[in-house]
Design a protein around this motif. Structure first.
Motif, PDB file in Angstrom:
ATOM      1  N   LEU A  52      15.745  75.970 -20.726  1.00 38.09           N
ATOM      2  CA  LEU A  52      16.656  76.597 -21.682  1.00 38.09           C
ATOM      3  C   LEU A  52      15.907  77.151 -22.889  1.00 38.09           C
ATOM      4  CD1 LEU A  52      19.788  74.247 -21.632  1.00 38.09           C
ATOM      5  CD2 LEU A  52      19.556  76.540 -20.694  1.00 38.09           C
ATOM      6  N   ALA A  53      14.769  76.531 -23.231  1.00 40.82           N
ATOM      7  CA  ALA A  53      13.949  77.064 -24.327  1.00 40.82           C
ATOM      8  C   ALA A  53      13.420  78.451 -23.973  1.00 40.82           C
ATOM      9  CB  ALA A  53      12.789  76.114 -24.629  1.00 40.82           C
ATOM     10  N   VAL A  54      12.948  78.619 -22.743  1.00 41.51           N
ATOM     11  CA  VAL A  54      12.460  79.924 -22.296  1.00 41.51           C
ATOM     12  C   VAL A  54      13.597  80.937 -22.296  1.00 41.51           C
ATOM     13  CG1 VAL A  54      11.562  81.195 -20.299  1.00 41.51           C
ATOM     14  CG2 VAL A  54      10.524  79.018 -20.964  1.00 41.51           C
ATOM     15  N   SER A  55      14.785  80.530 -21.833  1.00 41.04           N
ATOM     16  CA  SER A  55      15.932  81.440 -21.817  1.00 41.04           C
ATOM     17  C   SER A  55      16.318  81.873 -23.228  1.00 41.04           C
ATOM     18  CB  SER A  55      17.132  80.760 -21.144  1.00 41.04           C
ATOM     19  OG  SER A  55      16.878  80.515 -19.778  1.00 41.04           O
ATOM     20  N   LEU A  56      16.329  80.924 -24.153  1.00 36.76           N
ATOM     21  CA  LEU A  56      16.655  81.251 -25.550  1.00 36.76           C
ATOM     22  C   LEU A  56      15.654  82.231 -26.136  1.00 36.76           C
ATOM     23  CD1 LEU A  56      17.714  78.020 -27.512  1.00 36.76           C
ATOM     24  CD2 LEU A  56      19.025  80.130 -27.224  1.00 36.76           C
ATOM     25  N   PHE A  57      14.381  81.954 -25.904  1.00 37.95           N
ATOM     26  CA  PHE A  57      13.324  82.817 -26.437  1.00 37.95           C
ATOM     27  C   PHE A  57      13.435  84.216 -25.848  1.00 37.95           C
ATOM     28  CE2 PHE A  57       8.811  84.286 -26.368  1.00 37.95           C
ATOM     29  CZ  PHE A  57       8.608  84.321 -27.744  1.00 37.95           C
ATOM     30  N   ALA A  58      13.660  84.287 -24.536  1.00 39.92           N
ATOM     31  CA  ALA A  58      13.761  85.586 -23.866  1.00 39.92           C
ATOM     32  C   ALA A  58      14.992  86.353 -24.311  1.00 39.92           C
ATOM     33  CB  ALA A  58      13.781  85.399 -22.351  1.00 39.92           C
ATOM     34  N   SER A  59      16.069  85.644 -24.659  1.00 43.72           N
ATOM     35  CA  SER A  59      17.289  86.338 -25.086  1.00 43.72           C
ATOM     36  C   SER A  59      17.083  87.101 -26.387  1.00 43.72           C
ATOM     37  CB  SER A  59      18.441  85.335 -25.250  1.00 43.72           C
ATOM     38  OG  SER A  59      18.256  84.501 -26.385  1.00 43.72           O
ATOM     39  N   ALA A  60      16.110  86.674 -27.181  1.00 43.08           N
ATOM     40  CA  ALA A  60      15.818  87.370 -28.438  1.00 43.08           C
ATOM     41  C   ALA A  60      14.846  88.528 -28.246  1.00 43.08           C
ATOM     42  CB  ALA A  60      15.253  86.386 -29.464  1.00 43.08           C
ATOM     43  N   LEU A  61      14.066  88.504 -27.154  1.00 40.10           N
ATOM     44  CA  LEU A  61      13.020  89.511 -26.978  1.00 40.10           C
ATOM     45  C   LEU A  61      13.157  90.281 -25.665  1.00 40.10           C
ATOM     46  CD1 LEU A  61      11.332  86.866 -28.512  1.00 40.10           C
ATOM     47  CD2 LEU A  61       9.699  88.717 -28.608  1.00 40.10           C
ATOM     48  N   THR A  62      14.374  90.479 -25.186  1.00 39.14           N
ATOM     49  CA  THR A  62      14.548  91.211 -23.934  1.00 39.14           C
ATOM     50  C   THR A  62      13.906  92.596 -24.038  1.00 39.14           C
ATOM     51  OG1 THR A  62      16.767  91.688 -24.764  1.00 39.14           O
ATOM     52  CG2 THR A  62      16.580  90.077 -22.997  1.00 39.14           C
ATOM     53  N   PRO A  63      13.225  93.062 -22.970  1.00 37.88           N
ATOM     54  CA  PRO A  63      12.445  94.302 -23.041  1.00 37.88           C
ATOM     55  C   PRO A  63      13.231  95.520 -23.493  1.00 37.88           C
ATOM     56  CG  PRO A  63      11.873  93.089 -21.061  1.00 37.88           C
ATOM     57  CD  PRO A  63      13.043  92.364 -21.673  1.00 37.88           C
ATOM     58  N   TYR A  64      14.501  95.617 -23.115  1.00 40.88           N
ATOM     59  CA  TYR A  64      15.243  96.839 -23.439  1.00 40.88           C
ATOM     60  C   TYR A  64      15.374  97.049 -24.940  1.00 40.88           C
ATOM     61  CZ  TYR A  64      19.652  94.548 -24.829  1.00 40.88           C
ATOM     62  OH  TYR A  64      20.614  93.825 -25.486  1.00 40.88           O
ATOM     63  N   GLU A  65      15.308  95.957 -25.714  1.00 36.00           N
ATOM     64  CA  GLU A  65      15.523  96.092 -27.158  1.00 36.00           C
ATOM     65  C   GLU A  65      14.478  97.000 -27.807  1.00 36.00           C
ATOM     66  OE1 GLU A  65      15.616  91.906 -28.171  1.00 36.00           O
ATOM     67  OE2 GLU A  65      17.771  91.977 -28.418  1.00 36.00           O
ATOM     68  N   VAL A  66      13.199  96.827 -27.419  1.00 35.61           N
ATOM     69  CA  VAL A  66      12.170  97.667 -28.042  1.00 35.61           C
ATOM     70  C   VAL A  66      12.165  99.073 -27.444  1.00 35.61           C
ATOM     71  CG1 VAL A  66      10.653  95.826 -28.837  1.00 35.61           C
ATOM     72  CG2 VAL A  66      10.450  96.630 -26.488  1.00 35.61           C
ATOM     73  N   PHE A  67      12.489  99.199 -26.142  1.00 38.92           N
ATOM     74  CA  PHE A  67      12.596 100.537 -25.555  1.00 38.92           C
ATOM     75  C   PHE A  67      13.679 101.327 -26.286  1.00 38.92           C
ATOM     76  CE2 PHE A  67      11.103  98.770 -21.246  1.00 38.92           C
ATOM     77  CZ  PHE A  67       9.790  98.948 -21.614  1.00 38.92           C
ATOM     78  N   PHE A  68      14.831 100.668 -26.473  1.00 38.45           N
ATOM     79  CA  PHE A  68      15.952 101.348 -27.115  1.00 38.45           C
ATOM     80  C   PHE A  68      15.646 101.631 -28.579  1.00 38.45           C
ATOM     81  CE2 PHE A  68      19.972 101.343 -29.465  1.00 38.45           C
ATOM     82  CZ  PHE A  68      20.659 102.334 -28.785  1.00 38.45           C
ATOM     83  N   PHE A  69      15.021 100.679 -29.261  1.00 39.15           N
ATOM     84  CA  PHE A  69      14.745 100.836 -30.688  1.00 39.15           C
ATOM     85  C   PHE A  69      13.803 102.011 -30.937  1.00 39.15           C
ATOM     86  CE2 PHE A  69      12.932  99.364 -34.832  1.00 39.15           C
ATOM     87  CZ  PHE A  69      14.129  99.306 -35.535  1.00 39.15           C
ATOM     88  N   SER A  70      12.712 102.084 -30.166  1.00 44.74           N
ATOM     89  CA  SER A  70      11.752 103.173 -30.385  1.00 44.74           C
ATOM     90  C   SER A  70      12.303 104.511 -29.904  1.00 44.74           C
ATOM     91  CB  SER A  70      10.420 102.869 -29.695  1.00 44.74           C
ATOM     92  OG  SER A  70      10.562 102.825 -28.295  1.00 44.74           O
ATOM     93  N   SER A  71      12.964 104.510 -28.743  1.00 44.77           N
ATOM     94  CA  SER A  71      13.543 105.754 -28.242  1.00 44.77           C
ATOM     95  C   SER A  71      14.679 106.218 -29.144  1.00 44.77           C
ATOM     96  CB  SER A  71      14.060 105.565 -26.806  1.00 44.77           C
ATOM     97  OG  SER A  71      13.009 105.200 -25.932  1.00 44.77           O
ATOM     98  N   GLY A  72      15.441 105.252 -29.690  1.00 46.00           N
ATOM     99  CA  GLY A  72      16.502 105.603 -30.619  1.00 46.00           C
ATOM    100  C   GLY A  72      15.960 106.240 -31.890  1.00 46.00           C
TER     101      GLY A  72
END
Length: 410
Positions: free
Chosen positions: A186-206
């Motif tokens: 669950l620690a890995v899941s929590l950590f990954a939920s904050a850093l999912t790959p799409y967030e940076v793709f969307f942020f930079s492309s946005g």
């Protein structure tokens, strides 16, 4: 005044847009299972996404190009292809989970099985992606996502045992009767939920979509360093509500409706209505972001025309990738697989591919050919390397923990 409005809307969008189906599920599961013992992981994850989102946004503002647009040029086609395949598959899985989250939210309101709503949810997502302007799309769903502030209100109304929460924060390991394997999963899941790959793709492309320049660096940084942490606060409130209601009773969370239950107990029907609005906005907004991110990654790798600012006929391949991705996600959901299980899988595999996403960002952010004097400094590189090490550890641990714990069931 115009700049102030842009900054304010950006912050509000970042707050409301930070929470998606992964955060709703992972934070509630962790709170129900371990109380507030894993709250520090949310904080670490928020700091991590701030570090890398700021790099990605700075790259877009200074170079006028999205991060993935530069990855192939900087790292070569083979490494970039590995990045592309891993990131696209995880983003597709996340898109599927978000569409499923929309359907589950409508099920809460209607009482009808969620699978009946999947085609309607997918069609609505595609129509918005095809027809609605980028800024309108981002700001509307981001601001409506602020309805999730109701979790903060509910947590206060529940009058939780703050002293017990403080004690749990100082004893971060699993409580009696739980094991370290499940805690780690669950620690890995929590950590990954904050850093999912799409967030940076969307942020930079946005940033490219909104035509950021160096003059917009203040806006980019305010979105990152104010919006994301306040969005993380919503995640902690979700965890706190679950820790208050479910943890003492020994009840595990495996349905989205359970995530909403503490709000209903604290605030009644009005609270439930508000939380459903928040669920809908969060999952729909994240579906839009992940849908666009599937198109961004592939179009940028192959050098195709892309973006919401481009007429669909001029970016036909970009829009085709988005449409096909939505159809693939819909087809998976129509097999009646549980969207919550898809969410858990998406978080797990997000953790696995995180190094493929964040290492290139760190490399590009250090390239003075692209960024000149705006390239990373010592502090930024120290934080980037530190979090990259954490990301690699999470990636290595994810699959073994899934196998050992049976996806957190032991």
């Amino acid at each position: 005044m115009k700049k102030l409005i842009a900054v304010t809307l950006g912050i509000l969008t970042a707050i409301g847009g930070f929470v998606d189906i992964g955060d709703l599920v992972a934070n509630a599961q962790s709170g129900a299972r371990f109380g507030m013992r894993q709250a520090w992981i949310v904080i670490v994850g928020v700091v991590g996404i701030c570090v890398f989102a700021e790099m990605a946004g700075r790259v877009a503002a200074v170079s006028g190009r999205a991060v993935f647009d530069l990855v192939r040029e900087r790292l070569g086609p083979r490494i970039a292809m590995t990045n592309l395949v891993g990131s696209y598959l995880v983003t597709l899985l996340t898109l599927t989970a978000e569409i499923g989250g929309i359907a589950l939210t409508i099920q809460l309101a209607s009482g009808l099985p969620h699978v009946l709503w999947v085609p309607l949810a997918a069609f609505a997502v595609w129509i918005v992606l095809w027809r609605v302007k980028f800024q309108v799309m981002e700001q509307v769903f981001g601001v409506f996502g602020l309805a999730l502030v109701v979790f903060v209100v509910a947590l206060i109304a529940l009058d939780p045992p703050w002293g017990t929460f403080a004690e749990q924060l100082t004893h971060a390991g699993p409580p009696q009767g739980e094991n370290w394997g499940t805690w780690g999963y669950l620690a890995v899941s929590l950590f990954a939920s904050a850093l999912t790959p799409y967030e940076v793709f969307f942020f930079s492309s946005g940033g490219v979509e909104e035509k950021w320049t160096t003059k917009d660096l203040a806006t980019e940084r305010s979105n990152t360093f104010v919006g994301f942490p306040l969005g993380g606060l919503l995640g902690l409130a979700i965890m706190g509500c679950a820790a208050t209601v479910f943890f003492p009773a020994g009840v595990q969370v495996d349905q989205l409706s359970q995530t909403a239950l503490p709000v209903a107990l604290a605030l009644g029907k009005l609270g439930l209505v508000v939380v459903m609005i928040g669920f809908f906005a969060a999952t729909f907004g994240a579906a839009l972001e992940t849908g666009l991110s599937t198109g961004y990654s592939i179009a940028q790798y192959f050098g195709w025309q892309w973006g919401k600012l481009v007429k669909p006929r001029e970016a036909a391949r970009f829009h085709t990738v988005v449409l096909v991705s939505v159809l693939l996600g819909t087809a998976a959901l129509l097999t009646t697989i549980d969207p919550v299980q898809i969410t858990e899988l998406s978080l797990l595999f997000s953790a696995v591919v995180l190094p493929l996403t964040y290492l290139p960002i760190l490399v590009v952010a250090n390239d003075r050919d692209y960024l000149g004097d705006h390239a990373n400094g010592r502090v930024q590189n120290f934080l980037g390397v530190t979090f990259l090490i954490i990301i690699v550890i999470a990636a290595v641990a994810a699959i073994p923990l899934m196998i050992i714990t049976g996806m957190g069931q032991t």
